[in-house]
Design a protein around this motif. Structure first.
Motif, PDB file in Angstrom:
ATOM      1  N   GLU A  80       1.143  -1.202   0.254  1.00 36.90           N
ATOM      2  CA  GLU A  80      -0.237   0.048  -0.321  1.00 36.90           C
ATOM      3  C   GLU A  80       0.904   1.330  -0.121  1.00 36.90           C
ATOM      4  O   GLU A  80       1.478   1.792   0.957  1.00 36.90           O
ATOM      5  CB  GLU A  80      -1.016  -0.154   1.420  1.00 36.90           C
ATOM      6  N   TRP A  81       0.872   1.365  -1.119  1.00 40.57           N
ATOM      7  CA  TRP A  81       1.825   2.563  -1.286  1.00 40.57           C
ATOM      8  C   TRP A  81       1.714   3.831  -1.244  1.00 40.57           C
ATOM      9  O   TRP A  81       3.132   4.954  -1.392  1.00 40.57           O
ATOM     10  CB  TRP A  81       2.504   2.539  -3.215  1.00 40.57           C
ATOM     11  N   VAL A  82       0.701   4.442  -0.770  1.00 40.89           N
ATOM     12  CA  VAL A  82       0.430   6.528  -1.178  1.00 40.89           C
ATOM     13  C   VAL A  82       0.682   6.755   0.420  1.00 40.89           C
ATOM     14  O   VAL A  82       1.383   7.542   0.784  1.00 40.89           O
ATOM     15  CB  VAL A  82      -1.176   7.100  -0.819  1.00 40.89           C
ATOM     16  N   GLY A 220      -4.087   1.099   2.314  1.00 42.92           N
ATOM     17  CA  GLY A 220      -5.060   1.908   0.587  1.00 42.92           C
ATOM     18  C   GLY A 220      -5.551   0.247   0.513  1.00 42.92           C
ATOM     19  O   GLY A 220      -5.457  -0.727   1.522  1.00 42.92           O
ATOM     20  N   GLY A 221      -6.347   0.023  -0.211  1.00 40.61           N
ATOM     21  CA  GLY A 221      -7.855  -0.726  -0.930  1.00 40.61           C
ATOM     22  C   GLY A 221      -8.642   0.198  -0.734  1.00 40.61           C
ATOM     23  O   GLY A 221      -9.649  -0.905  -1.799  1.00 40.61           O
ATOM     24  N   MET A 222      -9.372   0.731  -0.810  1.00 41.06           N
ATOM     25  CA  MET A 222     -10.826   1.652  -0.443  1.00 41.06           C
ATOM     26  C   MET A 222     -10.271   3.007   0.268  1.00 41.06           C
ATOM     27  O   MET A 222      -9.366   3.556   0.149  1.00 41.06           O
ATOM     28  CB  MET A 222     -10.821   0.368   0.697  1.00 41.06           C
ATOM     29  N   LYS A 336      -1.276   0.811  -5.478  1.00 36.59           N
ATOM     30  CA  LYS A 336      -0.949   1.255  -5.636  1.00 36.59           C
ATOM     31  C   LYS A 336      -1.193   2.422  -7.252  1.00 36.59           C
ATOM     32  O   LYS A 336      -1.411   2.158  -8.416  1.00 36.59           O
ATOM     33  CB  LYS A 336       0.352   0.198  -6.724  1.00 36.59           C
ATOM     34  N   PRO A 337      -2.219   3.376  -7.092  1.00 35.24           N
ATOM     35  CA  PRO A 337      -2.519   4.576  -7.920  1.00 35.24           C
ATOM     36  C   PRO A 337      -1.535   4.238  -9.452  1.00 35.24           C
ATOM     37  O   PRO A 337       0.073   5.015  -8.314  1.00 35.24           O
ATOM     38  CB  PRO A 337      -3.363   5.632  -6.946  1.00 35.24           C
ATOM     39  N   GLY A 357      -4.386  15.620  -5.460  1.00 34.96           N
ATOM     40  CA  GLY A 357      -4.193  13.819  -5.446  1.00 34.96           C
ATOM     41  C   GLY A 357      -3.764  13.201  -4.399  1.00 34.96           C
ATOM     42  O   GLY A 357      -4.714  14.003  -2.975  1.00 34.96           O
ATOM     43  N   HIS A 358      -3.612  11.828  -4.298  1.00 40.15           N
ATOM     44  CA  HIS A 358      -3.644  11.316  -3.153  1.00 40.15           C
ATOM     45  C   HIS A 358      -3.009  11.481  -2.471  1.00 40.15           C
ATOM     46  O   HIS A 358      -3.198  11.409  -1.030  1.00 40.15           O
ATOM     47  CB  HIS A 358      -3.418   9.627  -4.197  1.00 40.15           C
ATOM     48  N   ILE A 359      -1.550  11.536  -2.722  1.00 37.33           N
ATOM     49  CA  ILE A 359      -0.430  12.609  -1.552  1.00 37.33           C
ATOM     50  C   ILE A 359      -0.384  13.866  -1.351  1.00 37.33           C
ATOM     51  O   ILE A 359      -0.861  13.978  -0.391  1.00 37.33           O
ATOM     52  CB  ILE A 359       0.633  12.785  -2.522  1.00 37.33           C
ATOM     53  N   SER A 360      -1.244  14.297  -2.186  1.00 41.70           N
ATOM     54  CA  SER A 360      -1.307  16.327  -1.667  1.00 41.70           C
ATOM     55  C   SER A 360      -2.924  15.873  -0.606  1.00 41.70           C
ATOM     56  O   SER A 360      -2.304  16.719   0.081  1.00 41.70           O
ATOM     57  CB  SER A 360      -1.936  16.627  -3.308  1.00 41.70           C
TER      58      SER A 360
END
Length: 655
Positions: A80-82, A220-222, A336-337, A357-360
């Motif tokens: 889960e990489w975010v 991550g995953g949901m 892993k988006p 985005g996801h990180i922001s």
């Protein structure tokens, strides 16, 4: 990569950063073999790195002990990489802002005065870093806020707790299996089911020795922000801290913001048992309840993997440290988006910006967590004119340093001045006012106003008993901070002062002061008293977070006495010092280091900042309009003080 960047940060920011590994700190084995994590140099296998951020220069030994502690976990599940990128980007943003805000310094850390050429070099570095931050959408108000977070908190970061799983890109800790988030000694059925993984042992030892109050574990995953409960044995039950946990989770949802890829959806929030699914041995419930819900704590762990534990370490301690709120943040449906959905570091504070985005949005969420771990009060201006400094990183703090941080000279004969302040790190402002007195009265031997620690209730009551006429106090006001789910109150009237914060204002009477006298003005606030509500639970709130701001008797120290938590009701600002100058003189701020923010004063900058602030205000108003349409122990210190004959100034009623 993360390994190299962690070691670079240790070298680049030695006054802020400490770096160690679970292998060095807790004598844990590495995971994997010589082919895993080949970039590691000390020994074969993967290390579990722990980075700590705190201001080593500003905080006195006593203050270091009292710093509120927070925790960021990047990857308990390795695929889960975010999370890892989020926490690393958060760390770098904080360090960039704090270092920039610390400049220019006229003196080195050992007290050596810089010569003029060296000082001019510092000014040029400060100019360049401020402009670079503005180019990224980090304006002065953001920079100062981020710098405050670095200097007033201890931030503990484990970017890849499951280091081997992250290296291999798999959920569990290596091919032999072992889910770290089922591996904690809480609500387990067998003593062999806990502390099998090095990831779980790393966090287990880390949180047992600290006094962490707030944390986030990224998954991550949901998409979700979850709070207690998440243990099967508590399914259907309401946690004692539901009032604070729900309010903070809703803040994470709002400040994280919408993500365009998901059609404008914000994170859903709720108890983990309902929103996600129940798990045995979850880190979130263990770190929340292991100190008080002891019937579900595994008394002895006998793991079979990773060499097991020696007989001494098998017995699970029950320190009072495990009373934290660890929010579960499920960052994205894809573990892993795609790269083009991660966002950028541009306009990080603009949820609807091109860099979102996801990180922001999870950086924003992380910063909200750092802020809300402890309330603070900040004097912003006098007579509507902004005061430059409040918390300046890397500035040594001594027993008289706060008498020089904010100093304003006014001409003799000035009858009153209006002082503006705000409240942060909280949601509801139950009571706030200004306290003011001559510095000579506050520097007596029995004074609790020492520039190092917050005055305790007992210290204040003793001081008032011995000095009944020293301190004057304006009328108390109530309000809501910008973190509150409703619109901030009071809304600011001075455009120059924090346009999105609640701004309080009161007048200080200077009529009795003579030329040469100095008066100290403190803004004081009491906040979030509704966190005492049980919300249907039979127990009182149990977290340090809730009790530290609602129970002045609450106290905790770690076994080694290195960290301490002390409850209090009243939170004090850094004082404003008003000096009475000669009659007819011009009033001015004496404590300005250098008006560095005025260097960026071209038309383009002015246009950009007004556009950004206008867009932010518009977004807040729209959101609030939608929300409004949808929703059609004895005598306390404040009571004692209100009964005294003090100077009063009526403020607007929030109703």
């Amino acid at each position: 990569d993360i390994y190299n960047r962690l070691h670079e940060l240790e070298l680049e920011y030695p006054q802020f950063v400490d770096l160690t590994s679970a292998q060095d700190a807790y004598n844990l084995p590495t995971t994997g073999n010589e082919y895993d994590c080949p970039f590691e140099r000390a020994r074969p296998g993967c290390h579990n790195w722990i980075l700590t951020i705190h201001d080593k220069v500003q905080n006195h030994t006593v203050q270091q002990k009292l710093l509120p502690e927070v925790f960021l976990s990047g990857a308990l599940h390795g695929d889960e990489w975010v999370g890892p990128t989020t926490v690393m980007e958060t760390v770098e943003l904080l360090l960039d802002a704090a270092t920039c805000e610390s400049m220019p310094q006229r003196y080195t850390f050992d007290g050596t005065r810089l010569d003029d050429e060296e000082y001019q070099d510092q000014i040029e570095q400060a100019r360049q870093c401020r402009r670079a931050l503005v180019d990224r959408g980090v304006f002065p108000v953001h920079r100062k806020w981020l710098a405050r977070l670095v200097s007033t908190r201890r931030i503990i970061v484990v970017p890849t707790a499951n280091a081997l799983g992250y290296f291999k890109g798999i959920r569990e800790e290596g091919d032999a299996g072992g889910d770290p988030n089922r591996d904690f000694p809480y609500d387990q059925t067998n003593s062999t089911d806990c502390l099998n993984t090095i990831a779980a042992r790393t966090i287990y030892y880390l949180l047992n020795e600290h006094a962490v109050q707030l944390g986030i574990t990224f998954h991550g995953g949901m998409q979700a922000v979850g709070y207690e409960w998440g243990a099967p044995s508590h399914k259907g039950e309401i946690a004692p801290d539901v009032a604070s946990q729900r309010q903070i989770s809703e803040l994470y949802r709002r400040f994280g913001g919408e993500f365009v890829e998901k059609d404008g959806n914000e994170y859903p929030t709720g108890p983990m048992n309902d929103l996600v699914y129940p798990v045995h041995g979850g880190m979130e419930d263990w770190s929340y309840a292991a100190s008080w819900d002891k019937s579900l704590v595994t008394k002895r762990c006998t793991p079979s993997r990773n060499g097991g534990l020696n007989s001494k370490d098998q017995y699970v301690p029950n320190p009072e440290s495990l009373r934290m709120f660890m929010a579960l943040v499920e960052t994205s449906d894809d573990k892993k988006p795609k790269v083009d959905t991660l966002g950028t570091n541009e306009d990080i504070f603009t949820p609807f910006g091109q860099g979102n985005g996801h990180i922001s949005r999870n950086i924003r969420l992380s910063l909200a967590m750092l802020d809300t771990v402890e309330p603070y009060v900040s004097i912003l201006g006098m007579n509507g004119v902004e005061l430059w400094d409040d918390v300046v990183p890397l500035s040594p703090r001594a027993e008289d340093s706060c008498t020089k941080t904010k100093v304003v000279s006014v001409p003799h004969g000035t009858e009153t001045v209006a002082v503006q302040w705000t409240v942060g790190g909280a949601f509801t402002v139950d009571e706030t006012s200004l306290w003011y007195a001559p510095w000579e009265d506050l520097q007596k031997e029995d004074s609790p106003f020492n520039c190092i620690t917050q005055p305790s209730r007992d210290e204040l009551e003793l001081f008032f008993k011995n000095n009944p006429e020293s301190i004057r106090m304006t009328e108390t006001a109530t309000g809501r901070t910008h973190w509150h789910e409703e619109i901030p109150f009071p809304m600011p009237k001075e455009e120059a002062l924090h346009p999105l914060d609640a701004i309080f204002s009161a007048e200080v009477d200077l009529n009795s002061l003579k030329e040469g006298e100095r008066v100290a003005v403190f803004a004081v606030a009491r906040v979030d008293q509704d966190w005492r509500e049980q919300g249907g639970s039979k127990l009182l709130p149990q977290t340090h977070l809730a009790r530290v701001r609602t129970d002045p008797e609450w106290h905790f120290e770690t076994d080694d006495k290195d960290q301490s938590i002390q409850g209090r009701l009243d939170w004090f600002s850094i004082p404003l010092t008003i000096e009475i100058g000669p009659a007819g003189s011009k009033g001015f701020e004496k404590s300005v280091r250098d008006p560095l923010d005025e260097w960026i004063d071209d038309d383009e900058f002015e246009m950009n900042i007004h556009l950004v602030l206008g867009a932010l205000i518009f977004a807040v108003v729209v959101c609030l309009c939608v929300k409004c349409r949808e929703e059609g122990n004895g005598e306390e210190l404040w009571t004692i003080l209100r009964n005294r004959k003090l100077a009063m100034l009526p403020l607007d009623d929030p109703d």
